[in-house]
Every structure is written in structure tokens, then in C-alpha cells.
Write an enzyme that holds these catalytic residues in place. Structure first.
Site, mmCIF file in Angstrom:
data_model
loop_
_atom_site.group_PDB
_atom_site.id
_atom_site.type_symbol
_atom_site.label_atom_id
_atom_site.label_comp_id
_atom_site.label_asym_id
_atom_site.label_seq_id
_atom_site.Cartn_x
_atom_site.Cartn_y
_atom_site.Cartn_z
ATOM 1 N N TYR A 81 -11.239 -1.685 7.335
ATOM 2 C CA TYR A 81 -9.548 -2.298 6.902
ATOM 3 C C TYR A 81 -8.560 -1.643 7.988
ATOM 4 O O TYR A 81 -7.901 -2.682 8.684
ATOM 5 C CB TYR A 81 -9.144 -1.672 5.506
ATOM 6 C CG TYR A 81 -7.636 -2.091 5.177
ATOM 7 C CD1 TYR A 81 -7.203 -3.210 4.998
ATOM 8 C CD2 TYR A 81 -6.603 -1.026 5.634
ATOM 9 C CE1 TYR A 81 -5.961 -3.611 4.694
ATOM 10 C CE2 TYR A 81 -5.477 -1.512 5.459
ATOM 11 C CZ TYR A 81 -5.063 -2.553 4.692
ATOM 12 O OH TYR A 81 -3.499 -3.126 4.700
ATOM 13 N N LYS A 85 -6.594 -4.350 10.726
ATOM 14 C CA LYS A 85 -5.095 -4.239 11.091
ATOM 15 C C LYS A 85 -4.853 -4.097 12.433
ATOM 16 O O LYS A 85 -3.888 -4.795 13.113
ATOM 17 C CB LYS A 85 -4.384 -3.251 10.208
ATOM 18 C CG LYS A 85 -4.500 -3.626 8.619
ATOM 19 C CD LYS A 85 -3.852 -5.224 8.665
ATOM 20 C CE LYS A 85 -3.581 -5.387 6.855
ATOM 21 N NZ LYS A 85 -2.867 -6.847 6.848
#
Length: 256
Positions: A81, A85
Site C-alpha cells: 500500500y 501511494k
């Protein structure tokens, strides 16, 4: 492209959230968060959209030990994750250079508020704990109670998005921290939620939390330096953590 037709600014908030889910489902995370981001950016370029304001994350700071977190200092990514990003921020730089779109990334710090989903394996801690306590059960703190986060009420995040959409051209093609600018330990967070529920009559007394196992990919402490967003965007969090928690807990209590 149909959704963006005629738009001057695109707000791209969609993502597949959760650090634990990204560790379990890294390909799904990349498809949604990276390929999805590039799809949005390419459609915007095709339609000559001027600016994209997008959701980044405090997870990009990874294992960098410094507190508070400053935009220019990031460490090694600790989860898919986080990597997704960070990849979005890199692609934003590339698309700004290649297509002339203005980008503003917002590194959110633990956004919370009414209507967050308390269900499922990847529920955020605040709605999960409120739901658990309202059921008369004990909440679980993963890791230890001294872990701290910069919890940020959703209205403050909305303000940051609006300011980013209309800020001057000198503020673009960079990322900003969006936080409250303060630390709350998980122990204190649990106490505040329980105290509000006692005041509302949702529970009779404040229960003690259960200490569970640490979660992979988690960091010990997170705190935003929001001076860059204040100076460039005029951002200032209007809703403090306790006020936001009371609004949130009251919403869940009344919506049972």
C-alpha cells in the site's frame, strides 16, 4: 473520460485501502492504486484537464524515524500500500512533466469520521472500536497501547481538498501533509471513545482494551508537520480530535 468532460479540476480519492490488505493482496492493490491512478491521469491529459488533486498517504514515510513527518524526508516503504501511494506521487511528477497537468498530492494522516465502515477484516480502528464497544465487547489494540497516530477528522481533509483545487500555480506539483498536527496514543483514543459512549448511554462503564498482536507494515508513531500546507494552501485543521470523535461516535450511536 465521460465523467471528466468539461472539468477544470479532478479530485481523485479512490483507492484500495489498508496496509494489511495490501500485504495479503498486493496485485489488487497495484491495479487499483497505481494502474487506476495512471488511468485517471491519462484521461485527464486527453481532455486537457488543468489540475488533479489526489489522495496520497502518510504511509509513504515508511521506516523514516523522524517526528514530525516532513514532506521531503521519507524512508523505505513497509507495505505494498505504501509503495503504491509513493508510486502515485512519482507518476504525478512524470505526468506533470509530460503533459503539463498540475498535480497536488495530499498525504492523509488517519482520516476518520461518520459513515466509515466498521465491518470486515480491514476496518479502520475508530469505527471498529465504536462498533465493538456498542456490542458490549472489548476492543483490541494491535501491538501496544503507546502506539500513536495523528488522527484527522474528515472535515479537515475536505478543506484541504477544496484549498488545493483553487490554490495558486506556485503550490502545485508537490505533496502536502494533511493531519491534525498532534499525537494521540491508542490507549488515549480508546479512553476517549469509551468516555463518549458512557456519556451517551451507549455503554454502562469504560471497559479495558485487549492487547493483541502487532500488525505487519505498521509503524510505531506518526505525526504530521502541516506547516507546508499552512503556508502554501492556507490549510488549518478546524476540528480537533476530541470534537471529531464526539461527532463520529454520536453518529454511530444514533445510526444503530
Amino acid at each position: 473520460k465521460e465523467a471528466m468532460s468539461g472539468a477544470e479540476v479532478v479530485s481523485h480519492q479512490a483507492a484500495l485501502g489498508s496496509v494489511p490488505r495490501s500485504i495479503e493482496l498486493p496485485l489488487d492493490t497495484v491495479r487499483a492504486n497505481v494502474e487506476g491512478f495512471v488511468s485517471v491521469a491519462k484521461a485527464a491529459a486527453d481532455l486537457s484537464v488543468g489540475r488533479i488533486v489526489y489522495a496520497s498517504s502518510s504511509s509513504v514515510y515508511g521506516d523514516h524515524p523522524k517526528l514530525p513527518k516532513i514532506e521531503s524526508e521519507i524512508g523505505m516503504s513497509l507495505s505494498p500500500y505504501a509503495a503504491s501511494k509513493l508510486a502515485d506521487e512519482i507518476f504525478a511528477e512524470a505526468f506533470a512533466s509530460s503533459y503539463g497537468i498540475e498535480f497536488i498530492g495530499l498525504r492523509y494522516f488517519n482520516i476518520f469520521g461518520p459513515r466509515q465502515d466498521p465491518k470486515g477484516a480491514y476496518a479502520a480502528v475508530i469505527p471498529l472500536w465504536v462498533d465493538t464497544l456498542l456490542k458490549g465487547e472489548r476492543a483490541v489494540i494491535n501491538g501496544d497501547a503507546t502506539i500513536s497516530r495523528d488522527f484527522t477528522y474528515v472535515d479537515n481533509a475536505v478543506d484541504a481538498n477544496i484549498l488545493s483545487a483553487y490554490s495558486n500555480s506556485g503550490s502545485v506539483n508537490t505533496a502536502y501533509n494533511v493531519g491534525n498536527g498532534g499525537e494521540t496514543t491508542l490507549a488515549r483514543l480508546h479512553d476517549m471513545i469509551a468516555e463518549i459512549l458512557v456519556d451517551l448511554g451507549g455503554v454502562n462503564s469504560k471497559p479495558e482494551p485487549v492487547i493483541g498482536d502487532s500488525r505487519p507494515g505498521d509503524i510505531k508513531h506518526s505525526l504530521a508537520d502541516i506547516s507546508k500546507a499552512k503556508n502554501a494552501l492556507g490549510f488549518a485543521p478546524d476540528v480537533e480530535v476530541m470534537d471529531g470523535l464526539r461527532r463520529t461516535v454520536e453518529w454511530f450511536y444514533k445510526s444503530r
